[in-house]
Design an enzyme around this catalytic site. Structure first.
Site: not given
Lengths: 255, 66
Positions: A158, A206-207, A97, A184
Site C-alpha cells: 500500500g 491493488n492500492t 496467495k 505489493a
C-alpha cells in the site's frame, strides 16, 4: 503474440493481476476488469457482519476471472492453512496467495511461517502463490516444496513506493525456475514495466489502482505497461554503453 | 443456550438447525462458508446440524482484498 503464463493448469494472457480492496465503490470493478482485460483478481476472506451483512464482492467479479484468495489476517502457518481451506470451501477454485504477517508497521511477510504453510498447502493440492520478502534461500525452499509461483514484494503493502527490492527480485528471477510475480508496493505503471523488463512473469497491484483518481484508466495503464515490459523483455534489451555510439552512419557527410 | 458466532456470544431461545440460524440472520447462503466447532462444513450438511449449547460458528465470505 501467443506468450502465455502458465500457473498450475491455467494459461494466462494478461500478466497484470489486480486486487479488489480499497475501492471507493466496488461496482467499478467489472468495468475495470473488462476494459483492462485483467484475468486474475485477488480477494480476502472475512467474518460476515451479522448486524449488517455486506454486499458480496464476488457479485462484482466478472465470470471467467481466476480468483486468487489471500490468507491476509493470518499470523502463523496454521492460521494461513485454516484460511486457505475455508477459501477453497467457498467453491471458487484452489488457488491461494499465502500471506502471513505479524508486523503491523511495515506489514512485511513472515517468510518462515509462509514456507511452512506453503509446504502443507501444496500437499493438500492447492495452487500455492506465496507472498514473500525476496530472499533467495526461502524462494528455493518454496520451489522445492512445489509452489506454483513466488510473489516477492516491491515495497511495503500500500505504499506506492515502487520496486525498492529490485536487486533481490532480480536474483529470484535469475535463480528460481518458477514465475516470479512482483506484488505489493508497485505504485506506477512505469515500475510495473520495469519489473517486467527484468523478466518478472507478472505484476500484482491493488492500492495503486484503487486509490487513483480514475481507477479504470489506471488499471488499463498498468495492463499496457505490463504488456510493454513483457514485450521488451522478450525482445531482448540492447546493451548499455558509457560512451556515445552514433545511430546514423559516420560517413558521407556534406563536406 | 449460548453459542459463539464470529467471536461473539449469542443467546438462542429455541433449538434451530444451522441452516435455520443462517436464514434467520439473513445470511446469503450462496456465498458464505461455515466452520462449525473448527470443522469446515459442506453446505449440504447445514440442515443436519442442530445447534447446541457451547457451539462455535465462524461464518465467512470473500471481501475486497489485495
Amino acid at each position: 503474440m501467443t506468450d502465455k503464463l502458465k500457473i498450475g493448469e491455467q494459461e494466462i494472457t494478461n500478466r497484470f493481476f489486480t486486487g479488489t480492496g480499497k475501492h471507493s465503490n466496488d461496482s467499478i470493478i467489472p468495468q475495470l476488469v473488462h476494459e483492462s482485460g485483467i484475468e486474475v483478481v485477488t480477494v480476502a476472506l472475512r467474518r460476515v457482519d451479522l448486524t449488517s451483512p455486506e454486499e458480496n464482492i464476488l457479485h462484482h467479479i466478472p465470470k471467467g476471472c481466476i480468483l486468487l484468495p489471500n490468507t491476509s489476517g493470518a499470523r502463523n502457518a496454521e492460521e494461513a492453512v485454516r484460511i486457505a481451506r475455508l477459501a477453497r470451501a467457498c467453491g471458487c477454485g484452489d488457488w491461494i496467495k499465502i500471506e502471513v504477517i505479524r508486523d503491523n508497521k511495515y506489514l512485511l511477510p513472515d517468510n518462515y511461517e509462509t514456507a511452512k504453510a506453503a509446504e502443507m498447502l501444496v500437499k493438500e493440492g492447492f495452487v500455492v502463490l506465496p507472498y514473500v520478502s525476496p530472499d533467495l534461500m526461502v524462494a528455493k525452499d518454496l520451489e522445492n516444496a512445489g509452489v506454483a509461483a513466488v510473489m516477492p514484494l516491491g515495497a511495503p503493502i500500500g505504499t506506492n513506493r515502487g520496486l525498492q527490492t529490485k536487486e533481490m527480485v532480480r536474483i529470484l528471477i535469475d535463480e528460481i525456475n518458477l514465475p516470479i510475480i512482483v506484488d505489493a508496493g508497485i505504485g506506477r505503471p512505469s515500475e510495473a514495466a520495469e519489473a517486467m523488463e527484468m523478466g518478472a512473469a507478472a505484476v500484482l497491484a491493488n492500492t495503486a489502482v484503487a486509490t487513483a483518481l480514475d481507477p479504470v484508466n489506471m488499471a488499463k495503464a498498468f495492463s499496457m505497461a505490463v504488456d510493454a515490459g513483457r514485450r521488451a523483455y522478450l525482445s531482448g534489451l540492447g546493451p548499455i554503453k558509457t560512451e556515445a555510439e552514433a545511430s546514423s552512419p559516420l560517413t558521407g557527410f556534406l563536406s | 443456550m449460548k453459542i459463539t458466532v464470529n467471536g461473539e456470544q449469542r443467546n438462542l431461545d429455541q433449538k434451530v438447525s444451522l441452516h435455520e440460524f443462517l436464514e434467520q440472520n439473513k445470511i446469503n447462503l450462496n456465498v458464505v462458508v461455515v466452520e462449525h466447532n473448527y470443522h469446515i462444513l459442506d453446505r449440504e450438511k447445514w440442515k443436519d446440524i442442530a445447534l447446541k449449547d457451547g457451539d462455535n460458528l465462524e461464518i465467512l465470505q470473500f471481501v475486497g482484498g489485495g
